[in-house]
Design a protein around this motif. Structure first.
Motif, mmCIF file in Angstrom:
data_model
loop_
_atom_site.group_PDB
_atom_site.id
_atom_site.type_symbol
_atom_site.label_atom_id
_atom_site.label_comp_id
_atom_site.label_asym_id
_atom_site.label_seq_id
_atom_site.Cartn_x
_atom_site.Cartn_y
_atom_site.Cartn_z
ATOM 1 N N ALA A 107 0.787 -1.251 0.029
ATOM 2 C CA ALA A 107 0.146 0.046 0.121
ATOM 3 C C ALA A 107 0.815 1.366 0.068
ATOM 4 C CB ALA A 107 -0.934 -0.009 1.155
ATOM 5 N N THR A 108 0.246 2.312 -0.631
ATOM 6 C CA THR A 108 0.962 3.713 -0.384
ATOM 7 C C THR A 108 -0.224 4.577 -0.172
ATOM 8 O OG1 THR A 108 2.318 5.365 -1.397
ATOM 9 C CG2 THR A 108 0.725 4.105 -3.008
ATOM 10 N N ILE A 109 -0.078 6.066 -0.523
ATOM 11 C CA ILE A 109 -1.338 6.780 -0.287
ATOM 12 C C ILE A 109 -1.744 7.270 -1.528
ATOM 13 C CG2 ILE A 109 -1.007 7.666 2.041
ATOM 14 C CD1 ILE A 109 0.785 10.010 0.962
ATOM 15 N N LYS A 110 -2.953 7.835 -1.624
ATOM 16 C CA LYS A 110 -3.509 8.071 -2.827
ATOM 17 C C LYS A 110 -3.024 9.492 -3.352
ATOM 18 C CE LYS A 110 -7.884 5.924 -3.119
ATOM 19 N NZ LYS A 110 -8.563 5.231 -2.035
ATOM 20 N N LYS A 111 -2.788 10.383 -2.361
ATOM 21 C CA LYS A 111 -2.244 11.697 -2.762
ATOM 22 C C LYS A 111 -1.444 12.404 -1.771
ATOM 23 C CE LYS A 111 -6.874 13.943 -1.556
ATOM 24 N NZ LYS A 111 -6.439 14.659 -0.287
ATOM 25 N N GLU A 112 -0.814 13.336 -2.015
ATOM 26 C CA GLU A 112 0.109 14.109 -1.176
ATOM 27 C C GLU A 112 -0.608 14.705 -0.259
ATOM 28 O OE1 GLU A 112 2.864 16.382 -3.878
ATOM 29 O OE2 GLU A 112 2.163 18.029 -2.323
ATOM 30 N N ILE A 113 0.053 14.875 1.166
ATOM 31 C CA ILE A 113 -0.601 15.692 2.212
ATOM 32 C C ILE A 113 0.469 16.125 3.042
ATOM 33 C CG2 ILE A 113 -0.945 13.624 3.713
ATOM 34 C CD1 ILE A 113 -3.928 14.946 4.414
ATOM 35 N N SER A 114 0.252 17.389 3.715
ATOM 36 C CA SER A 114 1.245 18.009 4.366
ATOM 37 C C SER A 114 0.959 18.233 5.920
ATOM 38 C CB SER A 114 1.863 19.485 3.643
ATOM 39 O OG SER A 114 2.104 19.176 2.498
ATOM 40 N N LEU A 115 1.767 18.496 6.748
ATOM 41 C CA LEU A 115 1.648 18.795 8.065
ATOM 42 C C LEU A 115 2.888 20.047 8.242
ATOM 43 C CD1 LEU A 115 1.780 15.379 8.154
ATOM 44 C CD2 LEU A 115 0.564 16.076 10.465
ATOM 45 N N GLU A 116 2.846 20.780 9.144
ATOM 46 C CA GLU A 116 3.575 21.818 9.671
ATOM 47 C C GLU A 116 3.632 21.956 11.171
ATOM 48 O OE1 GLU A 116 4.350 25.376 7.239
ATOM 49 O OE2 GLU A 116 2.714 24.504 5.981
#
Ligand SMILES: [Zn+2]
Length: 292
Positions: free
Chosen positions: A6-15
């Motif tokens: 598995a991987t993820i569907k789309k990129e996502i960010s946290l700061e």
């Protein structure tokens, strides 16, 4: 049990800020091809150097697990890695804009939530490459004792022993899957003892540490944010979270063993992970010999 990588569907960010460096840090999870594993990229350095999340790239284990390849270092990777394994992710690129991922609230919950928000994608034609143990694997160093045995499920029994009046011996056994990880382990925050704080800060560590991202155990009380403890045994749960993160450095899904551990710490976790990897590699060697 899921059988495909598995991987993820789309990129996502946290700061947020790094726990030890205190520097601002932006982390972006990005989908990655099958069989690439978990890889960190330092987006603040020229050429965006990559550091694989593998045991061979562990450079130190002082108050966290720190990776490096050449000049590029990534400190305190364990909570991010724990979240990836907890969510059942095999391959993911982790872009970090600083020497350390953001500590967020001191737990793995913000990372798992981000992964689940991005969505989990299974490759149609890349089966998971499980870590298969041939038999019992034991590790002992001083008071630290670890043991793993093959199992159909991923189970952990962790025991925390500290000589401190507010820290009675705590033991917890869990059979882990994505839901149980999310509910029982991911929210558990990092902690330290009050008497360590000044020393850590004087060593240039914990510069970003505060009650927003850690529990501080004082002589006669816990110092936490206004929410108090998230579980009465949050400490042993966090040790389990760290162990899952450090074992992720083996580079294969862990969900076919039972692990028991006492006196857990990053250095022991990593040494034990190396033994597990060796045992599994030996078994692969034997299997390929039998095939001839
Ligand atoms: Zn931790």
């Amino acid at each position: 049990m899921e059988t495909m990588q598995a991987t993820i569907k789309k990129e996502i960010s946290l700061e947020g800020i790094g726990l030890h460096t205190g520097s601002p840090s932006k982390l972006t999870f990005r989908p990655a091809p099958a069989n690439t594993g978990i890889r960190f990229f330092r987006t603040d350095l020229p050429g965006h150097p990559m550091v694989p999340a593998r045991l061979d790239f562990v450079v130190t284990t002082v108050r966290g697990t720190n990776l490096g390849l050449g000049e590029a270092k990534i400190h305190t990777v364990e909570h991010v890695l724990s979240a990836c394994t907890g969510a059942g992710i095999d391959n993911i690129d982790v872009w970090v804009s600083a020497p350390e991922p953001p500590i967020m609230d001191g737990s793995a919950l913000p990372f798992v939530k981000a992964i689940l928000t991005a969505g989990i994608e299974h490759y149609p034609d890349a089966p998971k490459r499980w870590l298969h143990l041939p038999g019992e694997v034991l590790y002992q160093d001083g008071k630290a004792k670890y043991r793993a045995i093959p199992s159909d499920n991923f189970e952990i029994r962790a025991t925390l022993i500290h000589e401190h009046p507010l820290m009675p011996e705590m033991s917890l056994t869990l059979e882990l899957n994505r839901e149980i990880y999310l509910r029982e382990i991911a929210p558990a925050r990092t902690f330290c003892f009050e008497h360590e704080v000044e020393f850590l800060k004087s060593q240039g560590l914990a510069q970003g540490g505060s009650l927003d991202n850690a529990i501080v155990i004082g002589k006669d009380r816990y110092h936490t944010n206004e929410g108090g403890l998230r579980f009465p045994d949050e400490f042993v749960r966090h040790k389990m979270l760290d162990l899952i993160g450090d074992l992720t450095l083996i580079g294969r899904p862990l969900f076919k063993m039972r692990v028991e551990a006492e006196y857990l710490g990053h250095a022991h976790n990593v040494a034990f992970a190396k033994l597990l990897r060796e045992a599994a590699v030996k078994m692969r060697g034997k299997k390929s010999l039998e095939a001839h």
